[in-house]
Design a protein around this motif. Structure first.
Motif, PDB file in Angstrom:
ATOM      1  N   ALA A 151       0.856  -1.184   0.000  1.00 51.02           N
ATOM      2  CA  ALA A 151       0.000   0.000   0.000  1.00 51.02           C
ATOM      3  C   ALA A 151       0.891   1.233   0.000  1.00 51.02           C
ATOM      4  O   ALA A 151       1.992   1.231   0.561  1.00 51.02           O
ATOM      5  CB  ALA A 151      -0.921   0.015   1.213  1.00 51.02           C
ATOM      6  N   THR A 152       0.396   2.289  -0.634  1.00 48.82           N
ATOM      7  CA  THR A 152       1.122   3.553  -0.711  1.00 48.82           C
ATOM      8  C   THR A 152       0.337   4.638   0.012  1.00 48.82           C
ATOM      9  O   THR A 152      -0.889   4.717  -0.121  1.00 48.82           O
ATOM     10  CB  THR A 152       1.337   3.965  -2.184  1.00 48.82           C
ATOM     11  OG1 THR A 152       2.098   2.953  -2.853  1.00 48.82           O
ATOM     12  CG2 THR A 152       2.088   5.283  -2.270  1.00 48.82           C
ATOM     13  N   PHE A 153       1.033   5.451   0.770  1.00 44.73           N
ATOM     14  CA  PHE A 153       0.416   6.530   1.536  1.00 44.73           C
ATOM     15  C   PHE A 153       1.015   7.859   1.066  1.00 44.73           C
ATOM     16  O   PHE A 153       2.238   8.027   1.074  1.00 44.73           O
ATOM     17  CB  PHE A 153       0.678   6.358   3.026  1.00 44.73           C
ATOM     18  CG  PHE A 153       0.208   5.040   3.576  1.00 44.73           C
ATOM     19  CD1 PHE A 153      -0.994   4.938   4.250  1.00 44.73           C
ATOM     20  CD2 PHE A 153       0.976   3.883   3.433  1.00 44.73           C
ATOM     21  CE1 PHE A 153      -1.432   3.724   4.762  1.00 44.73           C
ATOM     22  CE2 PHE A 153       0.555   2.672   3.929  1.00 44.73           C
ATOM     23  CZ  PHE A 153      -0.654   2.589   4.595  1.00 44.73           C
ATOM     24  N   THR A 154       0.144   8.771   0.686  1.00 46.46           N
ATOM     25  CA  THR A 154       0.576  10.099   0.251  1.00 46.46           C
ATOM     26  C   THR A 154       0.074  11.129   1.248  1.00 46.46           C
ATOM     27  O   THR A 154      -1.131  11.165   1.564  1.00 46.46           O
ATOM     28  CB  THR A 154       0.042  10.424  -1.151  1.00 46.46           C
ATOM     29  OG1 THR A 154       0.482   9.411  -2.067  1.00 46.46           O
ATOM     30  CG2 THR A 154       0.546  11.779  -1.625  1.00 46.46           C
ATOM     31  N   VAL A 155       0.978  11.964   1.758  1.00 41.82           N
ATOM     32  CA  VAL A 155       0.652  12.923   2.811  1.00 41.82           C
ATOM     33  C   VAL A 155       0.662  14.342   2.244  1.00 41.82           C
ATOM     34  O   VAL A 155       1.548  14.722   1.467  1.00 41.82           O
ATOM     35  CB  VAL A 155       1.660  12.824   3.972  1.00 41.82           C
ATOM     36  CG1 VAL A 155       1.333  13.850   5.058  1.00 41.82           C
ATOM     37  CG2 VAL A 155       1.667  11.415   4.551  1.00 41.82           C
ATOM     38  N   LYS A 156      -0.336  15.108   2.635  1.00 40.22           N
ATOM     39  CA  LYS A 156      -0.387  16.532   2.327  1.00 40.22           C
ATOM     40  C   LYS A 156      -0.432  17.307   3.629  1.00 40.22           C
ATOM     41  O   LYS A 156      -1.259  17.025   4.499  1.00 40.22           O
ATOM     42  CB  LYS A 156      -1.631  16.860   1.489  1.00 40.22           C
ATOM     43  CG  LYS A 156      -1.777  18.343   1.164  1.00 40.22           C
ATOM     44  CD  LYS A 156      -3.050  18.617   0.383  1.00 40.22           C
ATOM     45  CE  LYS A 156      -3.217  20.110   0.113  1.00 40.22           C
ATOM     46  NZ  LYS A 156      -4.490  20.393  -0.620  1.00 40.22           N
ATOM     47  N   ASP A 157       0.489  18.266   3.779  1.00 39.90           N
ATOM     48  CA  ASP A 157       0.485  19.114   4.965  1.00 39.90           C
ATOM     49  C   ASP A 157      -0.599  20.177   4.782  1.00 39.90           C
ATOM     50  O   ASP A 157      -0.460  21.088   3.969  1.00 39.90           O
ATOM     51  CB  ASP A 157       1.852  19.778   5.155  1.00 39.90           C
ATOM     52  CG  ASP A 157       2.975  18.756   5.287  1.00 39.90           C
ATOM     53  OD1 ASP A 157       2.693  17.640   5.735  1.00 39.90           O
ATOM     54  OD2 ASP A 157       4.126  19.095   4.918  1.00 39.90           O
ATOM     55  N   VAL A 158      -1.682  20.040   5.541  1.00 47.62           N
ATOM     56  CA  VAL A 158      -2.840  20.906   5.344  1.00 47.62           C
ATOM     57  C   VAL A 158      -2.717  22.210   6.134  1.00 47.62           C
ATOM     58  O   VAL A 158      -2.958  23.294   5.604  1.00 47.62           O
ATOM     59  CB  VAL A 158      -4.135  20.164   5.755  1.00 47.62           C
ATOM     60  CG1 VAL A 158      -5.357  21.077   5.611  1.00 47.62           C
ATOM     61  CG2 VAL A 158      -4.319  18.909   4.908  1.00 47.62           C
ATOM     62  N   LYS A 159      -2.330  22.103   7.391  1.00 46.61           N
ATOM     63  CA  LYS A 159      -2.214  23.287   8.248  1.00 46.61           C
ATOM     64  C   LYS A 159      -1.162  23.030   9.317  1.00 46.61           C
ATOM     65  O   LYS A 159      -1.255  22.061  10.067  1.00 46.61           O
ATOM     66  CB  LYS A 159      -3.568  23.607   8.888  1.00 46.61           C
ATOM     67  CG  LYS A 159      -3.539  24.723   9.947  1.00 46.61           C
ATOM     68  CD  LYS A 159      -3.643  24.147  11.349  1.00 46.61           C
ATOM     69  CE  LYS A 159      -3.666  25.215  12.422  1.00 46.61           C
ATOM     70  NZ  LYS A 159      -3.696  24.620  13.781  1.00 46.61           N
ATOM     71  N   LEU A 160      -0.145  23.864   9.342  1.00 47.44           N
ATOM     72  CA  LEU A 160       0.915  23.737  10.339  1.00 47.44           C
ATOM     73  C   LEU A 160       0.797  24.896  11.311  1.00 47.44           C
ATOM     74  O   LEU A 160       0.885  26.064  10.918  1.00 47.44           O
ATOM     75  CB  LEU A 160       2.289  23.735   9.666  1.00 47.44           C
ATOM     76  CG  LEU A 160       2.514  22.650   8.599  1.00 47.44           C
ATOM     77  CD1 LEU A 160       3.932  22.739   8.035  1.00 47.44           C
ATOM     78  CD2 LEU A 160       2.249  21.267   9.154  1.00 47.44           C
ATOM     79  N   GLY A 161       0.575  24.569  12.594  1.00 47.32           N
ATOM     80  CA  GLY A 161       0.366  25.604  13.594  1.00 47.32           C
ATOM     81  C   GLY A 161       1.244  25.429  14.806  1.00 47.32           C
ATOM     82  O   GLY A 161       1.964  24.436  14.956  1.00 47.32           O
TER      83      GLY A 161
END
Length: 327
Positions: free
Chosen positions: A78-88
């Motif tokens: 399985a492949t997992f793709t991450v998107k950084d949506v909000k860094l606080g």
């Protein structure tokens, strides 16, 4: 030999925002990786991402997870793709997409923070479990060694162990004198391998409860069979039919899983977790259930809410369609 929990949820970074894993058949329900092991692997992806790519955020703990299971997953890569949506400063949110063979199968939003650094308003709410929790194990060491103590006993002969392999990976201990209510399940659980539950283990423990629905379904089927038998006995002998007593197996695919983690487990993990599970409605093949996870001290570790389907087990093991949706 089945992979350990750590092996079954291991992930490898292939880039700053991409990861891979390999779902084992030994952690499946039928032909589909257990939803809890998928959730635990997603938590592992998040933990790895925040300890590497986002290490400067210093937010090692997942506090919320919202997962939508779009399609059934499969054993294998399985492949997992991450998107950084909000860094606080206090919390950060990422989006994870799980794909296999070009199919997007699970999408997740995960929010991380630093639980050990949290500081803010704290007010007792007065909430207590209802019905009250049963007495805790008298001796957890004895329970681990013997499978029973004065109050609790390990569950044996779980239904369909050849199909529900993932459930064999955890030892479930139930009240010796029975559950407090027919619609409530209390269990003390630990991993069959002897491993300790890490933080990712919360995702698995929150989704390992088919026997709760099975118990309710068995009671209903028994009542239906008794009614059918009574009706048969009232018919003339030439009209009687054989009552079907075969054991069906149900598949409970998760549609939505929400996880609210209240407390960080120690770095070395914990051997035991106490879990209470209860549904509010099971109707027309759809069900909800709430999960409350406690540690040995009685503190709430996590809350979880699920929406799932109740399907014939053949839907699990059947061939995948070309344009298959989850169901």
């Amino acid at each position: 030999m089945a992979p350990t929990f750590a092996e079954a949820t291991a992930v490898t970074a292939t880039g700053s925002h991409t990861y891979t894993a390999d779902f084992s058949p030994e952690w499946c329900i039928g032909s589909v990786p257990h939803g809890g092991i998928v959730t635990a692997t997603l938590l592992r992806v998040a933990a790895t991402h925040f300890s590497t790519t986002l290490s400067k955020q210093n937010q090692p703990h997942t506090i919320t997870l919202h997962a939508e299971f779009l399609r059934r997953t499969s054993a294998g890569p399985a492949t997992f793709t991450v998107k950084d949506v909000k860094l606080g400063r206090q919390t950060s949110t990422i989006h994870i997409s799980l794909a296999q063979d070009g199919r997007e199968e699970v999408v997740v939003y995960v929010t991380n923070a630093n639980i050990t650094a949290e500081n803010g308003l704290t007010v007792p709410t007065g909430w207590t479990p209802n019905p009250p929790l049963p007495p805790p194990p008298a001796d957890l060491a004895k329970l681990a060694k013997d499978g029973e103590d004065a109050n609790w006993v390990v569950m044996k002969d779980l239904p369909h162990p050849d199909l529900r392999k993932a459930v064999n990976r955890v030892l479930m201990h139930v009240p010796r004198n029975g559950q407090a209510h027919p619609g409530v399940v209390d269990e003390w659980v630990r991993l069959e391998s002897g491993e300790r539950f890490p933080m990712e283990g919360i995702g698995f423990v929150a989704d390992v409860w088919p026997q709760m629905i099975d118990g309710l379904a068995r009671r209903q089927r028994k009542q239906e069979q008794q009614q059918q038998q009574q009706q048969q006995e009232e018919r003339p002998s030439n009209e009687k039919k054989q009552v079907d007593g075969k054991k069906r197996w149900f598949w409970y695919p998760t549609l939505v899983l929400n996880l609210d983690i209240k407390k960080a487990l120690p770095p070395q993990g914990v051997q035991w977790l106490h879990v209470r599970v209860y549904p509010k409605q099971i109707k027309n093949g759809r069900l909800d259930y709430e999960v409350v996870v406690f540690d040995e001290t009685g503190d709430i570790v996590a809350l979880s809410h699920h929406v799932a389907m109740v399907l014939d087990g053949r839907r699990n093991t059947g061939a995948r369609g070309v344009r298959e949706s989850k169901m």
